[in-house]
Design a protein around this motif. Structure first.
Motif, PDB file in Angstrom:
ATOM      1  N   PRO A 250       0.801  -1.238   0.000  1.00  0.00           N
ATOM      2  CA  PRO A 250       0.000   0.000   0.000  1.00  0.00           C
ATOM      3  C   PRO A 250       0.835   1.290   0.000  1.00  0.00           C
ATOM      4  CG  PRO A 250      -0.958  -1.577   1.519  1.00  0.00           C
ATOM      5  CD  PRO A 250       0.338  -2.168   1.049  1.00  0.00           C
ATOM      6  N   GLN A 251       1.946   1.292   0.729  1.00  0.00           N
ATOM      7  CA  GLN A 251       2.797   2.486   0.737  1.00  0.00           C
ATOM      8  C   GLN A 251       3.401   2.727  -0.649  1.00  0.00           C
ATOM      9  OE1 GLN A 251       5.509   1.380   3.831  1.00  0.00           O
ATOM     10  NE2 GLN A 251       4.377   2.524   5.418  1.00  0.00           N
ATOM     11  N   GLN A 252       3.879   1.650  -1.274  1.00  0.00           N
ATOM     12  CA  GLN A 252       4.443   1.776  -2.619  1.00  0.00           C
ATOM     13  C   GLN A 252       3.367   2.225  -3.607  1.00  0.00           C
ATOM     14  OE1 GLN A 252       6.028  -2.235  -2.942  1.00  0.00           O
ATOM     15  NE2 GLN A 252       8.130  -1.431  -2.990  1.00  0.00           N
ATOM     16  N   MET A 253       2.143   1.688  -3.443  1.00  0.00           N
ATOM     17  CA  MET A 253       1.047   2.063  -4.346  1.00  0.00           C
ATOM     18  C   MET A 253       0.819   3.577  -4.310  1.00  0.00           C
ATOM     19  SD  MET A 253      -0.772  -0.194  -6.133  1.00  0.00           S
ATOM     20  CE  MET A 253      -2.431   0.452  -6.142  1.00  0.00           C
ATOM     21  N   ALA A 254       0.809   4.142  -3.108  1.00  0.00           N
ATOM     22  CA  ALA A 254       0.562   5.578  -2.974  1.00  0.00           C
ATOM     23  C   ALA A 254       1.670   6.390  -3.644  1.00  0.00           C
ATOM     24  CB  ALA A 254       0.429   5.956  -1.508  1.00  0.00           C
ATOM     25  N   ARG A 255       2.914   6.026  -3.385  1.00  0.00           N
ATOM     26  CA  ARG A 255       4.041   6.777  -3.945  1.00  0.00           C
ATOM     27  C   ARG A 255       4.155   6.581  -5.455  1.00  0.00           C
ATOM     28  NH1 ARG A 255       9.295   6.127  -0.496  1.00  0.00           N
ATOM     29  NH2 ARG A 255       9.965   7.775  -1.913  1.00  0.00           N
ATOM     30  N   VAL A 256       3.968   5.344  -5.929  1.00  0.00           N
ATOM     31  CA  VAL A 256       4.028   5.071  -7.367  1.00  0.00           C
ATOM     32  C   VAL A 256       2.876   5.793  -8.080  1.00  0.00           C
ATOM     33  CG1 VAL A 256       3.768   3.248  -9.106  1.00  0.00           C
ATOM     34  CG2 VAL A 256       5.314   2.913  -7.185  1.00  0.00           C
ATOM     35  N   GLY A 257       1.710   5.847  -7.437  1.00  0.00           N
ATOM     36  CA  GLY A 257       0.577   6.565  -8.013  1.00  0.00           C
ATOM     37  C   GLY A 257       0.891   8.042  -8.211  1.00  0.00           C
ATOM     38  N   GLN A 258       1.526   8.661  -7.225  1.00  0.00           N
ATOM     39  CA  GLN A 258       1.918  10.067  -7.340  1.00  0.00           C
ATOM     40  C   GLN A 258       2.949  10.272  -8.438  1.00  0.00           C
ATOM     41  OE1 GLN A 258      -0.617  11.855  -5.876  1.00  0.00           O
ATOM     42  NE2 GLN A 258       1.046  13.298  -5.662  1.00  0.00           N
ATOM     43  N   ILE A 259       3.940   9.389  -8.490  1.00  0.00           N
ATOM     44  CA  ILE A 259       4.978   9.476  -9.516  1.00  0.00           C
ATOM     45  C   ILE A 259       4.339   9.360 -10.900  1.00  0.00           C
ATOM     46  CG2 ILE A 259       6.972   8.278 -10.522  1.00  0.00           C
ATOM     47  CD1 ILE A 259       7.728   7.502  -7.584  1.00  0.00           C
ATOM     48  N   ASN A 260       3.446   8.400 -11.066  1.00  0.00           N
ATOM     49  CA  ASN A 260       2.798   8.209 -12.365  1.00  0.00           C
ATOM     50  C   ASN A 260       1.930   9.405 -12.742  1.00  0.00           C
ATOM     51  OD1 ASN A 260       3.988   5.714 -12.785  1.00  0.00           O
ATOM     52  ND2 ASN A 260       2.281   4.577 -11.927  1.00  0.00           N
ATOM     53  N   LEU A 261       1.205   9.962 -11.786  1.00  0.00           N
ATOM     54  CA  LEU A 261       0.348  11.113 -12.054  1.00  0.00           C
ATOM     55  C   LEU A 261       1.173  12.315 -12.510  1.00  0.00           C
ATOM     56  CD1 LEU A 261      -2.524  12.292 -12.002  1.00  0.00           C
ATOM     57  CD2 LEU A 261      -2.102  12.933  -9.624  1.00  0.00           C
ATOM     58  N   ILE A 262       2.250  12.589 -11.804  1.00  0.00           N
ATOM     59  CA  ILE A 262       3.125  13.710 -12.156  1.00  0.00           C
ATOM     60  C   ILE A 262       3.743  13.488 -13.542  1.00  0.00           C
ATOM     61  CG2 ILE A 262       5.306  14.854 -11.556  1.00  0.00           C
ATOM     62  CD1 ILE A 262       4.477  14.361  -8.583  1.00  0.00           C
ATOM     63  N   SER A 263       4.168  12.265 -13.808  1.00  0.00           N
ATOM     64  CA  SER A 263       4.799  11.963 -15.090  1.00  0.00           C
ATOM     65  C   SER A 263       3.811  12.075 -16.249  1.00  0.00           C
ATOM     66  CB  SER A 263       5.416  10.567 -15.068  1.00  0.00           C
ATOM     67  OG  SER A 263       6.427  10.490 -14.100  1.00  0.00           O
ATOM     68  N   VAL A 264       2.624  11.520 -16.094  1.00  0.00           N
ATOM     69  CA  VAL A 264       1.621  11.579 -17.165  1.00  0.00           C
ATOM     70  C   VAL A 264       1.222  13.033 -17.420  1.00  0.00           C
ATOM     71  CG1 VAL A 264      -0.745  10.951 -17.796  1.00  0.00           C
ATOM     72  CG2 VAL A 264       0.762   9.244 -16.801  1.00  0.00           C
ATOM     73  N   ARG A 265       1.045  13.804 -16.357  1.00  0.00           N
ATOM     74  CA  ARG A 265       0.703  15.220 -16.521  1.00  0.00           C
ATOM     75  C   ARG A 265       1.837  15.961 -17.233  1.00  0.00           C
ATOM     76  NH1 ARG A 265      -0.592  16.859 -11.399  1.00  0.00           N
ATOM     77  NH2 ARG A 265      -2.755  16.284 -11.733  1.00  0.00           N
ATOM     78  N   GLY A 266       3.072  15.663 -16.878  1.00  0.00           N
ATOM     79  CA  GLY A 266       4.213  16.306 -17.533  1.00  0.00           C
ATOM     80  C   GLY A 266       4.297  15.970 -19.010  1.00  0.00           C
ATOM     81  N   VAL A 267       4.054  14.710 -19.359  1.00  0.00           N
ATOM     82  CA  VAL A 267       4.097  14.296 -20.762  1.00  0.00           C
ATOM     83  C   VAL A 267       2.985  14.990 -21.550  1.00  0.00           C
ATOM     84  CG1 VAL A 267       3.734  12.330 -22.310  1.00  0.00           C
ATOM     85  CG2 VAL A 267       5.273  12.106 -20.374  1.00  0.00           C
ATOM     86  N   GLU A 268       1.792  15.045 -20.996  1.00  0.00           N
ATOM     87  CA  GLU A 268       0.683  15.700 -21.695  1.00  0.00           C
ATOM     88  C   GLU A 268       0.936  17.199 -21.855  1.00  0.00           C
ATOM     89  OE1 GLU A 268      -1.855  14.253 -23.342  1.00  0.00           O
ATOM     90  OE2 GLU A 268      -0.774  12.434 -22.790  1.00  0.00           O
ATOM     91  N   THR A 269       1.512  17.815 -20.851  1.00  0.00           N
ATOM     92  CA  THR A 269       1.857  19.233 -20.951  1.00  0.00           C
ATOM     93  C   THR A 269       2.905  19.440 -22.039  1.00  0.00           C
ATOM     94  OG1 THR A 269       1.368  19.556 -18.609  1.00  0.00           O
ATOM     95  CG2 THR A 269       2.723  21.231 -19.671  1.00  0.00           C
ATOM     96  N   ALA A 270       3.911  18.575 -22.091  1.00  0.00           N
ATOM     97  CA  ALA A 270       4.943  18.680 -23.120  1.00  0.00           C
ATOM     98  C   ALA A 270       4.350  18.480 -24.511  1.00  0.00           C
ATOM     99  CB  ALA A 270       6.053  17.655 -22.869  1.00  0.00           C
ATOM    100  N   ARG A 271       3.443  17.535 -24.648  1.00  0.00           N
ATOM    101  CA  ARG A 271       2.801  17.315 -25.949  1.00  0.00           C
ATOM    102  C   ARG A 271       2.040  18.550 -26.402  1.00  0.00           C
ATOM    103  NH1 ARG A 271       0.591  11.166 -25.181  1.00  0.00           N
ATOM    104  NH2 ARG A 271       2.555  10.164 -25.683  1.00  0.00           N
TER     105      ARG A 271
END
Length: 155
Positions: A69-90
């Motif tokens: 569960p701890q990894q899920m929370a942190r990985v979820g945040q990392i993925n959210l930030i990364s996906v948002r960054g990629v979409e912003t760059a696009r």
């Protein structure tokens, strides 16, 4: 015979300043504010789609890697930030594909570094292998083709 041409030329020369004087009376357009004074508007991203992609990515990682569960929370945040960054760059660099590719590559490297901190070494290695398979990147552990004939030590 030359008189009509001379009169036409004389008329044109005297009429030209009068025509120019008429254009001077136009109102000047309002001054535009400097482009650098106002920040560029933020791109309009679909936050619902971004969150959906990040959630799906995190769920796949949880299924494949057995995240706690701890990894899920942190990985979820990392993925959210990364996906948002990629979409912003696009959106931001849609006219400059080379720049967009570089920015997306940087986001991917930063994401991998963050994931390496969150995942255990075994989980990260498994993630790397799956990622290489999916992306078609040859593994450094695999055979890289036939050896070159006549090279020493390749017998």
């Amino acid at each position: 015979m030359k008189a009509p041409y001379l009169l036409a030329t004389l008329f044109t020369l005297t009429a030209a300043p009068a025509l120019l004087a008429q254009t001077a009376g136009r109102p000047k357009p309002a001054a535009r504010p400097a482009a650098t004074a106002a920040p560029a508007p933020a791109p309009k991203l679909d936050e619902g789609k971004i969150a959906e992609r990040a959630t799906a990515l995190t769920a796949n990682m949880q299924k494949a890697l057995g995240l706690n569960p701890q990894q899920m929370a942190r990985v979820g945040q990392i993925n959210l930030i990364s996906v948002r960054g990629v979409e912003t760059a696009r959106y931001t660099y849609r006219q400059n594909v080379r720049k967009m590719g570089g920015v997306i590559e940087d986001i991917g490297q930063a994401r991998m570094a963050q994931l390496k901190e969150v995942l255990s070494p075994a989980q990260f290695d498994k993630y790397q292998r799956k990622r290489e398979e999916k992306m078609g990147v040859p593994s450094s552990q695999g055979i890289q083709g036939n050896p070159v004939p006549g090279m020493p030590g390749q017998e």
